[in-house]
Enzyme design. Sequence first.
Site, PDB file in Angstrom:
ATOM      1  N   ALA A   1       1.133  -1.180   0.076  1.00  0.00           N
ATOM      2  CA  ALA A   1      -0.086   0.042  -0.001  1.00  0.00           C
ATOM      3  C   ALA A   1       0.807   0.979  -0.146  1.00  0.00           C
ATOM      4  O   ALA A   1       1.519   1.421   0.907  1.00  0.00           O
ATOM      5  CB  ALA A   1      -0.862   0.226   1.268  1.00  0.00           C
TER       6      ALA A   1
ATOM      7  N   SER B   1       1.601   5.369  -0.192  1.00  0.00           N
ATOM      8  CA  SER B   1       1.115   6.587  -0.152  1.00  0.00           C
ATOM      9  C   SER B   1       1.894   7.766  -0.644  1.00  0.00           C
ATOM     10  O   SER B   1       1.450   8.691  -0.730  1.00  0.00           O
ATOM     11  CB  SER B   1       0.749   7.001   1.270  1.00  0.00           C
ATOM     12  OG  SER B   1       2.248   7.037   1.990  1.00  0.00           O
ATOM     13  N   GLY B   2       3.136   7.358  -1.056  1.00  0.00           N
ATOM     14  CA  GLY B   2       4.010   8.369  -1.806  1.00  0.00           C
ATOM     15  C   GLY B   2       4.977   8.905  -0.593  1.00  0.00           C
ATOM     16  O   GLY B   2       5.751   9.787  -0.899  1.00  0.00           O
TER      17      GLY B   2
ATOM     18  N   VAL C   1       7.559   8.346   3.114  1.00  0.00           N
ATOM     19  CA  VAL C   1       8.982   7.681   2.929  1.00  0.00           C
ATOM     20  C   VAL C   1       8.649   6.205   3.491  1.00  0.00           C
ATOM     21  O   VAL C   1       9.229   5.405   2.993  1.00  0.00           O
ATOM     22  CB  VAL C   1       9.521   8.346   4.046  1.00  0.00           C
ATOM     23  CG1 VAL C   1      11.027   7.666   4.447  1.00  0.00           C
ATOM     24  CG2 VAL C   1       9.862   9.836   3.929  1.00  0.00           C
TER      25      VAL C   1
ATOM     26  N   SER D   1       5.997   3.921   3.492  1.00  0.00           N
ATOM     27  CA  SER D   1       5.656   2.814   2.677  1.00  0.00           C
ATOM     28  C   SER D   1       6.624   2.553   1.560  1.00  0.00           C
ATOM     29  O   SER D   1       6.762   1.516   0.878  1.00  0.00           O
ATOM     30  CB  SER D   1       4.153   3.209   2.017  1.00  0.00           C
ATOM     31  OG  SER D   1       4.007   4.190   1.701  1.00  0.00           O
TER      32      SER D   1
ATOM     33  N   CYS E   1     -11.175   3.514   8.351  1.00  0.00           N
ATOM     34  CA  CYS E   1     -10.291   3.280   7.109  1.00  0.00           C
ATOM     35  C   CYS E   1      -9.475   2.030   7.139  1.00  0.00           C
ATOM     36  O   CYS E   1      -9.430   1.315   6.183  1.00  0.00           O
ATOM     37  CB  CYS E   1      -9.463   4.546   6.733  1.00  0.00           C
ATOM     38  SG  CYS E   1      -8.890   4.488   5.442  1.00  0.00           S
TER      39      CYS E   1
ATOM     40  N   GLY F   1       3.430   0.589   5.483  1.00  0.00           N
ATOM     41  CA  GLY F   1       4.372   1.290   6.161  1.00  0.00           C
ATOM     42  C   GLY F   1       4.237   1.560   7.598  1.00  0.00           C
ATOM     43  O   GLY F   1       4.545   2.848   8.054  1.00  0.00           O
TER      44      GLY F   1
ATOM     45  N   CYS G   1      -6.524  12.672   6.826  1.00  0.00           N
ATOM     46  CA  CYS G   1      -6.001  12.892   5.307  1.00  0.00           C
ATOM     47  C   CYS G   1      -6.825  13.732   4.775  1.00  0.00           C
ATOM     48  O   CYS G   1      -6.845  14.489   3.698  1.00  0.00           O
ATOM     49  CB  CYS G   1      -5.829  11.580   4.764  1.00  0.00           C
ATOM     50  SG  CYS G   1      -7.409  10.543   4.576  1.00  0.00           S
TER      51      CYS G   1
END
EC number: 2.8.1.13
Length: 363
Positions: A12, A14-15, A17, A19, A105, A129, A202
């Site tokens: 998964a 997320s962009g 660090v 993950s 979530c 992550g 988020c």
Amino acid sequence: METPRIRKVVVAMSGGVDSSVAAALLVEQGYDVVGMMLRLWSEPGKEDLNRCCTPDAMMMARRVAAKLGIPFYVIDVREKFREWVVGAFIQGYMAGMTPNPCLVCNRRIRWGVLLQQALSLGAEWLATGHYARIIQDERGQFLLLRGLDTSKDQSYVLSVLGQEELRHTLLPIGEFTKPQVRDLARKFGLPVAERSESQDLCFLAGEDYRDFLMRHAPEVIRPGLIVNRRGEVLGEHKGLAFYTIGQRKGLGIATSQPLYVVDKDIRQNLLVVGPQEDLGKRVLHAAPVNWILGEPPAEQFRAQVKIRYTASPLDATVVVETPQQVRVEFDQPVRDITPGQRAVFYQDDIVLGGSMIISTSMR
Ligand SMILES: Nc1ncnc2c1ncn2[C@@H]1O[C@H](COP(=O)(O)OP(=O)(O)OP(=O)(O)O)[C@@H](O)[C@H]1O
């Protein structure tokens, strides 16, 4: 000769660090890695601000996947996220609670939709992550443990998972500290090494949750009266969702003695205030309960209990009233126990389970 089977894992991404490093570690360990990003939320005009899945975050995840040479997909779950996660957030405030939408979530989107997607692709695991660890005990049961970096520990938000989810989960960075993860990002040459930490929910896009509620669910905000325990009217409130238990500032009432929010009476739309002594509660009642092993360890057990994500664990006795309902008796009175938040039960590093706080009492 039979060639060894390469085992597939969906990461998964997320962009961020953590993950990205999780993906890199799994590639290094020889797994067949697929990156997936969830599109959770976007609001017209705020696309660049929403923390998750901004165009920037998506580009970052894509660049990391390209650098690692792994396939990368984006899954659009915006409708489900709106209905399940943001919906539960609004419902929670409507019920006078202070909800934690990340838990919904995790349960329904990450370890619901995304894990199912991973398994249907032939993967054996979903990796994230998160700073937490999973180990198998001698009986083959999966235990959820705090991350080794206790200052970053995220086991609290994973306390919604059960054996089935843990069996299919890898948490590659749980054994590292954040500085080590940043070093690994540099070592792997990932473009995310210096990316900053994300903090708030988020979907809030840096906005105060009250403003978000006003825009998305104005019906939640109903002004009413501020009263003390004796029912005497001391002022007016702007809507119960604007206040949290333990709050002192911003009440707009002038008294000689400082007053705190000690209760919310949803039925009558009253904000109840009182002196500091009224804040300490010895007992919380919580339901439903998720036991990591599927059942409680005993009818009654000692534990360290966290009453919110950032709270320190407190010594308590957990009394299992039914498998789905517990009362937690703290050794010392606790301030600011907030209905809607989660109580998570630890024994040292092990997470035993967690449950939503419904109410509090003196005994
Ligand atoms: N939009 C998303 N799509 C896919 N996975 C996600 C997304 N957001 C978060 N995750 C997963 O959940 C984990 C924990 O999320 P959290 O919000 O704590 O992380 P983050 O700070 O956004 O990013 P990171 O942990 O990658 O640095 C991430 O490490 C990642 O594996």
